[in-house]
Design a protein around this motif. Sequence first.
Motif: not given
Length: 110
Positions: A42-49, A54-58, A77-91
Amino acid sequence: MLERYPADFVQERTSVRPGCTCLWQISASADKLICEAPEYDHAYLRHRGPLLDAWILYRTARAWLPKATAIELGDLPAWACRPRFPMRELLEPEGRVLTAARTRVETAID
């Protein structure tokens, strides 16, 4: 296995082409069956990109090194997630996803 999950989750999960590694494989839950830890899919589906891939391969390559540690969802890491998520309140202040976010993901799947 897919009968256990909501139809929308199954449809989204099966719409993604399988890869050579995944969040579950580098997670602390890798000692369980993949169906016992759907929060990683579920996390991958929400953040995929490309950055997350690249982070997963590393992290997969790093897993072969001595003293490597498994990841938790809060380690994304927030930089590896899609811009729409994570929401600020989850960081956390340093930009990592809060561990409490895992509970939200698990709840959404149940």
